[in-house]
Design a protein around this motif. Structure first.
Motif, mmCIF file in Angstrom:
data_model
loop_
_atom_site.group_PDB
_atom_site.id
_atom_site.type_symbol
_atom_site.label_atom_id
_atom_site.label_comp_id
_atom_site.label_asym_id
_atom_site.label_seq_id
_atom_site.Cartn_x
_atom_site.Cartn_y
_atom_site.Cartn_z
ATOM 1 N N PHE A 149 0.826 -1.212 0.000
ATOM 2 C CA PHE A 149 0.000 0.000 0.000
ATOM 3 C C PHE A 149 0.862 1.264 0.000
ATOM 4 O O PHE A 149 0.422 2.332 -0.424
ATOM 5 N N ALA A 150 2.098 1.146 0.464
ATOM 6 C CA ALA A 150 2.941 2.333 0.662
ATOM 7 C C ALA A 150 3.408 2.986 -0.636
ATOM 8 O O ALA A 150 3.818 4.141 -0.635
ATOM 9 N N GLY A 151 3.346 2.273 -1.751
ATOM 10 C CA GLY A 151 3.763 2.931 -2.993
ATOM 11 C C GLY A 151 3.994 1.936 -4.101
ATOM 12 O O GLY A 151 3.968 0.726 -3.879
ATOM 13 N N PRO A 152 4.236 2.455 -5.322
ATOM 14 C CA PRO A 152 4.454 1.584 -6.473
ATOM 15 C C PRO A 152 5.675 0.681 -6.265
ATOM 16 O O PRO A 152 6.633 1.068 -5.602
ATOM 17 N N VAL A 153 5.611 -0.502 -6.837
ATOM 18 C CA VAL A 153 6.652 -1.517 -6.668
ATOM 19 C C VAL A 153 8.035 -1.009 -7.061
ATOM 20 O O VAL A 153 9.032 -1.341 -6.432
ATOM 21 N N GLU A 154 8.097 -0.183 -8.109
ATOM 22 C CA GLU A 154 9.386 0.259 -8.614
ATOM 23 C C GLU A 154 10.054 1.269 -7.681
ATOM 24 O O GLU A 154 11.254 1.498 -7.763
ATOM 25 N N ASP A 155 9.258 1.885 -6.792
ATOM 26 C CA ASP A 155 9.816 2.946 -5.946
ATOM 27 C C ASP A 155 10.381 2.390 -4.647
ATOM 28 O O ASP A 155 9.904 1.387 -4.131
ATOM 29 N N ASP A 156 11.366 3.089 -4.125
ATOM 30 C CA ASP A 156 11.792 2.804 -2.762
ATOM 31 C C ASP A 156 10.718 3.360 -1.839
ATOM 32 O O ASP A 156 10.091 4.371 -2.149
ATOM 33 N N ILE A 157 10.503 2.690 -0.725
ATOM 34 C CA ILE A 157 9.560 3.247 0.229
ATOM 35 C C ILE A 157 10.240 3.370 1.585
ATOM 36 O O ILE A 157 11.185 2.653 1.879
ATOM 37 N N ASN A 158 9.742 4.300 2.361
ATOM 38 C CA ASN A 158 10.313 4.522 3.674
ATOM 39 C C ASN A 158 9.536 3.755 4.723
ATOM 40 O O ASN A 158 8.308 3.807 4.735
ATOM 41 N N TRP A 159 10.235 3.079 5.593
ATOM 42 C CA TRP A 159 9.555 2.278 6.611
ATOM 43 C C TRP A 159 8.654 3.167 7.469
ATOM 44 O O TRP A 159 7.590 2.749 7.917
ATOM 45 N N GLU A 160 9.046 4.432 7.660
ATOM 46 C CA GLU A 160 8.222 5.359 8.459
ATOM 47 C C GLU A 160 6.844 5.587 7.834
ATOM 48 O O GLU A 160 5.892 5.926 8.523
ATOM 49 N N ASP A 161 6.771 5.433 6.487
ATOM 50 C CA ASP A 161 5.493 5.684 5.815
ATOM 51 C C ASP A 161 4.626 4.436 5.758
ATOM 52 O O ASP A 161 3.529 4.456 5.203
ATOM 53 N N VAL A 162 5.122 3.346 6.311
ATOM 54 C CA VAL A 162 4.411 2.079 6.219
ATOM 55 C C VAL A 162 3.559 1.918 7.471
ATOM 56 O O VAL A 162 4.093 1.855 8.576
ATOM 57 N N SER A 163 2.222 1.882 7.282
ATOM 58 C CA SER A 163 1.363 1.765 8.460
ATOM 59 C C SER A 163 0.864 0.344 8.618
ATOM 60 O O SER A 163 -0.035 -0.100 7.912
ATOM 61 N N THR A 164 1.454 -0.367 9.562
ATOM 62 C CA THR A 164 0.997 -1.737 9.756
ATOM 63 C C THR A 164 -0.287 -1.792 10.592
ATOM 64 O O THR A 164 -1.028 -2.758 10.485
ATOM 65 N N THR A 165 -0.557 -0.764 11.383
ATOM 66 C CA THR A 165 -1.817 -0.811 12.156
ATOM 67 C C THR A 165 -3.004 -0.705 11.222
ATOM 68 O O THR A 165 -4.001 -1.421 11.388
ATOM 69 N N GLY A 166 -2.916 0.189 10.232
ATOM 70 C CA GLY A 166 -3.983 0.304 9.245
ATOM 71 C C GLY A 166 -4.190 -1.032 8.541
ATOM 72 O O GLY A 166 -5.320 -1.478 8.330
ATOM 73 N N ALA A 167 -3.083 -1.675 8.192
ATOM 74 C CA ALA A 167 -3.156 -2.958 7.492
ATOM 75 C C ALA A 167 -3.797 -4.021 8.385
ATOM 76 O O ALA A 167 -4.635 -4.812 7.927
ATOM 77 N N GLN A 168 -3.409 -4.023 9.653
ATOM 78 C CA GLN A 168 -3.985 -5.014 10.581
ATOM 79 C C GLN A 168 -5.496 -4.859 10.675
ATOM 80 O O GLN A 168 -6.241 -5.840 10.664
ATOM 81 N N LYS A 169 -5.955 -3.613 10.773
ATOM 82 C CA LYS A 169 -7.402 -3.364 10.899
ATOM 83 C C LYS A 169 -8.130 -3.840 9.651
ATOM 84 O O LYS A 169 -9.182 -4.476 9.731
#
Ligand code: ANZ
Length: 847
Positions: free
Chosen positions: A640-660
């Motif tokens: 969800f954090a971004g397109p596959v080709e892009d690097d993503i920042n762990w800070e922008d990754v929300s696992t709580t949203g994903a868990q819900k």
């Protein structure tokens, strides 16, 4: 009605998959279409961390997707397990590189399983197993037989820290790609693979991959191969027997040559200096030793002051007999072209810089101010054509004054029979004339060099060659392979400039397989890029001890349909794999010439914007996240954090949203209250439309790697299902089951444990991983429409049927395109257009 914890959910389904071998690829009798999905295999440098998570998650999603599309999918995994890090770790600990390597492999295997990946685990390979590297040795012998493996003594890149040679590809900005130490040159006898024989094919075949590989990667490969076309021109040298050849891309400028330059480190320079005065000889020797300490990168740098030594010798220009002074200068490289150039300062910037530094003449032979049809664009200004570039006179552009070489298009001047021709035509004519007179010929040149494969290290594939006392070379016969690495006991692995294998006396001392005479084994090992140049074929018959790979399996599975990996391999690994593929094609073993039909470079998970690494101490632990928030939540959040080709920042990754989101999806599956065999042809119409729209859109979202959009759409679906359950016909509505099942099957490509659990709650047998995505019902894809009244001065001229959500501009364009409207507007001036989408378009006109 309790939801399992993430670890419990993972254990439950991972156990199921392992017991049922769910993801094993189908055999020869499986008639489904095949897909070979492959992630670049890992190096066992330590346990996995979150920086790797996106790679593995994405490869797994692609494999799972194609299974849902009814394909027989091969998605294998192995380890690229020879190489320096293991050896360095072993040296540090005084241990065996084997231990470190296989321990790390076990750890990584465990992590990959805990992540819910769907590999075919029956095909695992490790390149450091004798069962694998035996076939590296076989490959070496095949190249040797074909004249594609040879030994030569030449200056090689030497890393003084790792104490080993490096391929050109492993030298980045003059430094060792691995340790960053400054690379020096050293003369050694080494084994090479003749990749230059394949330069044209490696270049030309890139065109087949356009649109299927990232354009950037294709461009990097093109530049690396670096083909130039032009001419070889022979120059006589006063007082010397035999002509000297130079390569030039601009034989049209021969009349503009005013001096001649030899690479100081080319043999010719030393030879010419020999014939000069004692003073010049001394100056030359001094210059040469300085040059030998300079990197090629520095030598090619344009902002370094030009240096050189006049050798007091002259070359004769073959087209006009002029005497050209010969200089030794380091901007000319010894190992490109012929290590010498004709210098044309008016039209080559490097030559001009040199000429201005040493006060050498500049002679213009291409008039770049002369118009060539169509080359100077003209724009209309007040009805008059004005050239975009203001006309300059040749005087104004004199390179000797401006310091800028004239490299553009133009017409030939001061060039005898070439005068008046355009640059392009003059190049062709010059080559014809040179050929006719025997003083030159068309020629091609490449930046690409042969692949140096010898390494003076322990942890690699032994080169299957023995050396006899008289200096002869005998290949080890195929039936005596593998030449196994000796035990590390008693060997000092510490780098010392020669291979540690040389000290393994019992191992080194052998006999010539041909004569039985005493002989020594070649102590070097192969570059590990040899191992990875063909591993994708080994996966097709990974346990065969008869063949490197089964040709029938190769016909069925290869080439790889989807190859996925980091952009750091844009040149080295991909180029070598392409080369070896073409060799195997020429051997008649495979029927394709490119190994990877499509390539995706996925990004990485970064922390604080930088790459996670042990040395930086910024690792987000992988193992801990498998317990909390769990594999599926990590995978959804990353997708969800971004397109596959892009690097993503762990800070922008929300696992709580994903868990819900995952919890809500599971609750829906538990809430569904209709029979498992209910027919999907009725129920809440809005929900059905959303479900089918997603069925229609999802394939292209996945195939275009838009996983972030797919997750957003799945979230939207969850919300709509929940609303329908809470209002509408409730949990018994067949449309709710239809939507929930669709959700489970699609979610499997990102959150497989959750999907299996949902599938079970919905009353089905596992595995959801093998359930086909249903077809969208076209009747449910038709969008709502509206009727537009098109008016001219308030009077309705026609009506249009349009999509209800049409944009104003689009609607206006449709109205203008209508024939009746066009007739009504004819000869009239439109003063204003009023658009109220989708109901009304009104043209206010006069006249
Ligand atoms: C005369 C000339 C006139 C050139 C002109 C260029 C422009 P690429 O495109 O990289 O292949 N050259 C040839 N061998 C060289 C060497 N060993 N070291 C440095 N330079 C070398 O460049 C080919 C051009 O680079 C050749 O064409 C030659 O200069 C130079 F207006 O010849 B040319």
């Amino acid at each position: 009605d309790e939801q399992l914890s993430a670890p419990a959910l993972q254990v439950k389904w991972q156990k199921y998959w392992a017991e049922h071998d769910t993801f094993r690829a189908g055999g020869a009798d499986d008639m489904r279409p095949r897909k070979y999905v492959l992630g670049m295999f890992p190096y066992p440098s330590g346990d996995m961390h979150m920086g790797h998570a996106e790679n593995y998650a994405y490869v797994d999603s692609v494999a799972r997707y194609w299974r849902h599309r009814g394909h027989n999918v091969l998605n294998p995994i192995g380890w690229d397990s020879f190489g320096l890090p293991a050896e360095n770790a072993a040296i540090k600990r005084g241990a065996d590189p084997r231990e470190w390597t296989y321990q790390n492999i076990d750890q990584q295997k465990e992590s990959l399983k805990r992540f819910g990946t769907s590999y075919d685990w029956s095909r695992v390979l490790h390149t450091s197993d004798p069962e694998y590297y035996r076939w590296n040795q076989w490959l070496f012998l095949k190249l040797y037989e074909r004249g594609l493996a040879y030994r030569k003594k030449s200056p090689v890149n030497w890393c003084p820290n790792d104490q080993t040679v490096l391929a050109n590809e492993q030298v980045v900005d003059g430094r060792c790609e691995r340790c960053g130490a400054e690379v020096v040159k050293k003369k050694l006898t080494q084994w090479y693979f003749k990749i230059t024989d394949y330069a044209d094919r490696l270049l030309d075949d890139l065109n087949q991959l356009e649109g299927r590989w990232p354009h950037k990667v294709l461009q990097m490969q093109r530049n690396w191969i670096g083909r130039s076309v032009g001419a070889d021109v022979d120059f006589e040298i006063e007082g010397r027997e035999g002509a000297v050849t130079v390569f030039s891309t601009r034989p049209d400028t021969l009349h503009g040559a005013t001096f001649f330059v030899v690479a100081p480190d080319a043999e010719l320079a030393a030879e010419l200096a020999e014939g000069a005065s004692a003073e010049v000889r001394e100056r030359f020797q001094e210059y040469l030793s300085a040059v030998q300490k300079t990197t090629d990168i520095d030598r090619q740098s344009t902002d370094r002051p030009k240096t050189g030594v006049f050798l007091e010798r002259y070359a004769i220009n073959p087209v006009n007999g002029e005497r050209l002074p010969i200089w030794a200068a380091d901007y000319v490289l010894a190992d490109y072209g012929h290590g010498a150039v004709m210098a044309v300062p008016a039209h080559d910037q490097r030559d001009l810089d040199f000429a201005r530094a040493f006060d050498l003449p500049v002679k213009v032979v291409v008039d770049t101010t002369a118009p060539i049809t169509g080359t100077i664009p003209v724009i209309e200004v007040d009805g008059e054509g004005v050239p975009v570039e203001p006309a300059a006179t040749l005087d104004e552009q004199n390179p000797a004054v401006t310091g800028v070489a004239l490299t553009g298009e133009g017409r030939m001047v001061n060039s005898g029979e070439l005068n008046g021709l355009s640059k392009r035509n003059a190049i062709a004519r010059a080559i014809e004339t040179l050929t006719a007179s025997g003083k030159g010929r068309a020629a091609k040149n490449y930046r690409l060099r042969d692949w140096l494969i010898s390494r003076q290290r322990f942890w690699g594939t032994p080169i299957p060659i023995v050396h006899t006392e008289d200096g002869g070379i005998t290949p080890v016969p195929e039936d005596q392979l593998p030449v196994r690495l000796p035990s590390v006991d008693g060997l000092d692995l510490a780098p010392k400039g020669s291979s540690p294998l040389g000290a393994a006396e019992k191992w080194v001392q052998t006999t010539d397989p041909a004569t039985g005479d005493p002989a020594l084994r070649d102590p070097d090992t192969m570059d590990t890029f040899v191992d990875s140049s063909w591993y994708f074929l080994r996966f097709l018959s990974p346990t065969s001890d008869e063949v490197a790979f089964d040709v029938d399996e190769a016909r069925r599975w290869a080439p790889v349909d989807s190859y996925i990996g980091g952009v750091e391999h844009a040149i080295l690994h991909l180029l070598y794999a392409r080369f070896i593929t073409k060799v195997l094609f020429d051997m008649g073993m495979i029927d394709f010439t490119e190994p990877f039909s499509t390539l995706v470079n996925q990004g990485m998970v970064l922390l604080d914007g930088s790459k996670m690494s042990k040395s930086k101490g910024n690792l987000v632990e992988f193992s801990a996240s498998m317990d909390d928030p769990g594999a599926d939540a990590v995978r959804v959040a990353i997708a969800f954090a971004g397109p596959v080709e892009d690097d993503i920042n762990w800070e922008d990754v929300s696992t709580t949203g994903a868990q819900k989101f995952l919890a809500r999806a599971q609750r829906i599956a538990r809430d569904v209250d209709s029979p498992v065999d209910v027919v999907f042809n009725s129920g809440d119409a809005a929900l059905r439309r959303i479900t089918h729209r997603l069925l229609a859109d999802a394939p292209s979202l996945v195939e275009q790697t838009k996983f972030n959009v797919l997750v957003a759409r799945l979230m939207e679906l969850v919300n709509t299902i929940r609303k329908t359950i809470d209002s509408g016909a409730g949990a018994a509505d067949p449309a709710v089951r239809e939507a929930a099942e669709t959700l489970a099957v699609m979610l499997d490509i990102i959150a497989p444990h959750t999907a299996e659990e949902m599938w079970e709650s919905l009353g089905h047998e596992p595995s959801v991983g093998l359930v086909a995505w249903r077809q969208a019902d076209p009747a449910l894809l038709v969008e709502a429409t509206a009727t537009t009244a098109v008016q001219v001065n308030g009077k309705v001229r026609t009506t249009l049927e349009v999509p209800a959500r049409i944009a104003g501009a689009e609607l206006e364009a449709l109205a203008r395109a209508d024939e009746k409207v066009q007739r009504a507007l004819e000869g009239k001036e439109i003063v204003r257009v009023i658009v109220r989408a989708p109901k009304i378009v009104n043209f206010a006109v006069k006249g």
